[in-house]
Design a protein around this motif. Structure first.
Motif, PDB file in Angstrom:
ATOM      1  N   THR A   6       0.855  -1.198   0.000  1.00 59.80           N
ATOM      2  CA  THR A   6       0.000   0.000   0.000  1.00 59.80           C
ATOM      3  C   THR A   6       0.880   1.232   0.000  1.00 59.80           C
ATOM      4  O   THR A   6       2.038   1.169   0.414  1.00 59.80           O
ATOM      5  CB  THR A   6      -0.978   0.002   1.193  1.00 59.80           C
ATOM      6  N   TYR A   7       0.330   2.336  -0.489  1.00 59.43           N
ATOM      7  CA  TYR A   7       1.115   3.576  -0.591  1.00 59.43           C
ATOM      8  C   TYR A   7       0.371   4.756   0.018  1.00 59.43           C
ATOM      9  O   TYR A   7      -0.859   4.786   0.023  1.00 59.43           O
ATOM     10  CB  TYR A   7       1.366   3.927  -2.066  1.00 59.43           C
ATOM     11  N   GLY A  34       4.602   1.824   1.111  1.00 57.92           N
ATOM     12  CA  GLY A  34       5.361   2.795   0.314  1.00 57.92           C
ATOM     13  C   GLY A  34       5.010   4.194   0.791  1.00 57.92           C
ATOM     14  O   GLY A  34       3.848   4.588   0.768  1.00 57.92           O
ATOM     15  N   THR A  36       5.486   8.185   0.280  1.00 57.80           N
ATOM     16  CA  THR A  36       5.875   9.075  -0.812  1.00 57.80           C
ATOM     17  C   THR A  36       6.975  10.048  -0.383  1.00 57.80           C
ATOM     18  O   THR A  36       6.923  10.612   0.705  1.00 57.80           O
ATOM     19  CB  THR A  36       4.672   9.916  -1.281  1.00 57.80           C
ATOM     20  N   GLU A  72       8.433   5.964  -2.023  1.00 60.86           N
ATOM     21  CA  GLU A  72       7.917   6.036  -3.395  1.00 60.86           C
ATOM     22  C   GLU A  72       8.421   7.332  -3.996  1.00 60.86           C
ATOM     23  O   GLU A  72       8.127   8.415  -3.492  1.00 60.86           O
ATOM     24  CB  GLU A  72       6.382   6.023  -3.403  1.00 60.86           C
ATOM     25  N   GLN A  77       6.456   3.832 -10.354  1.00 61.43           N
ATOM     26  CA  GLN A  77       7.229   2.961  -9.450  1.00 61.43           C
ATOM     27  C   GLN A  77       6.394   1.773  -8.960  1.00 61.43           C
ATOM     28  O   GLN A  77       6.929   0.710  -8.671  1.00 61.43           O
ATOM     29  CB  GLN A  77       7.739   3.780  -8.253  1.00 61.43           C
ATOM     30  N   LYS A  78       5.071   1.990  -8.863  1.00 61.96           N
ATOM     31  CA  LYS A  78       4.217   0.935  -8.305  1.00 61.96           C
ATOM     32  C   LYS A  78       4.381  -0.371  -9.088  1.00 61.96           C
ATOM     33  O   LYS A  78       4.518  -1.437  -8.497  1.00 61.96           O
ATOM     34  CB  LYS A  78       2.753   1.394  -8.285  1.00 61.96           C
ATOM     35  N   ASP A  81       7.680  -1.926  -8.254  1.00 62.24           N
ATOM     36  CA  ASP A  81       7.684  -2.516  -6.908  1.00 62.24           C
ATOM     37  C   ASP A  81       6.924  -3.845  -6.891  1.00 62.24           C
ATOM     38  O   ASP A  81       7.382  -4.828  -6.299  1.00 62.24           O
ATOM     39  CB  ASP A  81       7.010  -1.568  -5.890  1.00 62.24           C
ATOM     40  N   PHE A  90      -2.501  -5.289  -4.077  1.00 59.05           N
ATOM     41  CA  PHE A  90      -2.289  -3.852  -3.935  1.00 59.05           C
ATOM     42  C   PHE A  90      -3.535  -3.304  -3.244  1.00 59.05           C
ATOM     43  O   PHE A  90      -4.644  -3.461  -3.750  1.00 59.05           O
ATOM     44  CB  PHE A  90      -2.110  -3.204  -5.318  1.00 59.05           C
ATOM     45  N   PHE A 100      -6.517   2.841  -9.706  1.00 60.31           N
ATOM     46  CA  PHE A 100      -5.404   1.896  -9.837  1.00 60.31           C
ATOM     47  C   PHE A 100      -5.816   0.583 -10.485  1.00 60.31           C
ATOM     48  O   PHE A 100      -5.121  -0.419 -10.379  1.00 60.31           O
ATOM     49  CB  PHE A 100      -4.742   1.665  -8.471  1.00 60.31           C
ATOM     50  N   LEU A 103      -3.447  -1.667 -12.391  1.00 55.05           N
ATOM     51  CA  LEU A 103      -2.499  -2.587 -11.745  1.00 55.05           C
ATOM     52  C   LEU A 103      -3.023  -4.021 -11.683  1.00 55.05           C
ATOM     53  O   LEU A 103      -2.282  -4.935 -11.340  1.00 55.05           O
ATOM     54  CB  LEU A 103      -2.166  -2.090 -10.329  1.00 55.05           C
TER      55      LEU A 103
END
Ligand code: CTP
Length: 425
Positions: A6-7, A34, A36, A72, A77-78, A81, A90, A100, A103
């Motif tokens: 998770t970000y 992640g 930022t 991040e 980048q996701k 990663d 995710f 998202f 993804l």
């Protein structure tokens, strides 16, 4: 083992974040978080995180929920990663619903309901209410008010001469009034952000800086370019040795807007070329070569000598190992570029360089050239306001412009006014 990623920014970690992390963790056996980076957040329009990346990472660590924490740093980048860590799920809050889905090609995407009633922005706004009044009218005032809206926790309030009811003041009056206006505000105990130059005489500028420092007040020199990401990266690249030793810094700033050379224009209220453009043009010179130049010469073309109104001014600086030149104009036009000449290559910033989001490092062999792109919103003004608000809150200096640089700028302008110059006919 099921790996979940998770970000987020996680500024001022709150229970909404913790609930999200708990639920994300419960989806599998191993949670990667992640966080930022400040730079990446800037590109996403999140400009005023109160905590640094390190502080935000430390807060996540302290929850004990993350098995691994990463930064991040860039768009895209996701996917890297997810592949790199072999991620199965995710997870992200429902404020990102649908965003998202792309993804899904790489792993399962789960949107978790966002916790109602709490967000970092709200906490920031509550924590910090900096009420800023404005001295001065005109375009700069309006721009500043507009840009303040992008910064959580600062608020504009109209104020009169008493400056009652405000914590801080933005000074955008005519430069010949800066010293009096800044002094009045400082004496009233207000923090000040002032358009450059802070004064028209170095001694007065020194006095203002010393007074602010001695009384725990913030005094920020408002040259917006200093706060733009591209410009600050350019300084780093130039100083890193990539282009070898710097032998010359040449900057040009001009604007014909306002028709100052037209007959009948009242120049008493207008800003001349040296005070409106000089500070910006001198900024890279002093920030790259320092303020200890050996000699300088000022050549100017006056439109009106009563008001010392220069339509065009060129200044050459000679240092021990380098030279510099600036050209500023309000009644002449030239390419507004910045070139930093080095022994191995050069940095080129196209016009208008003072509000650029881009620069190039160029070499003899063009195959080695490199282009750098950054986000720039609000010409840098909103970043300047963020730095000011942070400085007021922490009483630490977040200014990107040193006192020496502010003083050196004022000294050159003082010399211009005192007649230390050659006048073209
Ligand atoms: N989150 C959540 N509930 C909240 C706030 C955030 O579930 N009340 C989730 C977000 O959906 C995201 C993660 O926490 O998956 C990190 O969010 P972040 O953007 O860092 O936090 P916000 O509080 O939304 O920050 P801001 O107000 O700056 O947008």
């Amino acid at each position: 083992m099921i790996k979940v990623i998770t970000y987020g920014t996680y500024d001022l970690l709150h229970h909404g974040h913790i609930r999200l992390l708990e639920r994300a963790k419960a989806l599998g056996d191993y949670l990667i978080v992640g966080v930022t980076s400040d730079d990446y957040d800037k590109t996403r329009g999140k400009i005023n995180n109160q905590q640094s990346l390190m502080e935000r990472v430390a807060a996540i660590k302290a929850t004990g929920l993350a098995d691994e924490i990463i930064a991040e740093e860039y768009e895209g980048q996701k996917i890297d990663d997810i592949r790199r860590f072999g991620v199965d799920i995710f997870a992200i809050g429902s404020d990102w619903e649908g965003k998202f889905d792309y993804l899904n090609e790489f792993c399962k995407v789960i949107y978790l309901p966002r916790t109602e009633g709490v967000s970092s922005s709200e906490i920031r706004a509550k924590n910090r209410k900096l009420v800023i009044g404005i001295i001065g009218s005109g375009g700069l005032r309006n721009k500043f008010i507009r840009e303040m809206q992008y910064v959580n926790g600062v608020e504009h309030k109209e104020c009169d001469d008493t400056l009652d009811g405000v914590d801080a003041v933005y000074v955008a009056s005519h430069p010949r009034r800066h010293y009096d206006d800044v002094k009045r505000a400082l004496l009233a105990g207000k923090h000040v952000i002032c358009e450059s130059p802070l004064a028209l005489e170095a001694e007065k500028c020194r006095e203002l800086i010393d007074y602010a420092r001695e009384n725990g007040l913030v005094l920020e020199d408002a040259i917006k370019t200093a706060y733009s990401t591209a410009y600050s990266r350019l300084l780093v690249v130039a100083k890193s040795g990539r282009i070898g030793d710097i032998v010359s810094v040449d900057s040009v700033c001009s604007s014909l807007a306002g028709g100052v050379a037209e007959p009948g224009v009242d120049l008493s209220r207008r800003q001349n070329s040296i005070s409106s453009w000089g500070p910006t043009a001198m900024l890279p010179v002093f920030q790259l070569l320092g303020t200890n130049y050996k000699t300088k010469s000022i050549v100017t073309k006056l439109i009106n000598s009563d008001y010392n109104f220069d339509g065009f001014t060129k200044i050459d600086f000679v240092y021990d190992k380098a030279v510099a030149s600036i050209k500023v104009a309000k009644a002449a036009k030239a390419e507004g570029e910045l070139v930093i000449t080095g022994t191995k290559g050069y940095i080129y910033v196209p016009a208008p360089w003072w509000k650029t989001d881009y620069f190039e490092v160029r070499f003899e062999n063009p195959a080695n050239n490199k282009r750098y792109f950054y986000q720039l919103d609000g010409e840098g003004i909103r970043y300047e306001i963020v730095a000011f608000a942070k400085a007021v809150e922490s009483r630490r200096d977040y200014s990107y412009i040193s006192d020496q640089t502010s003083l050196a700028i004022v000294k050159v302008i003082e010399d211009f006014y005192s007649g230390d110059r050659i006048e073209l006919k």
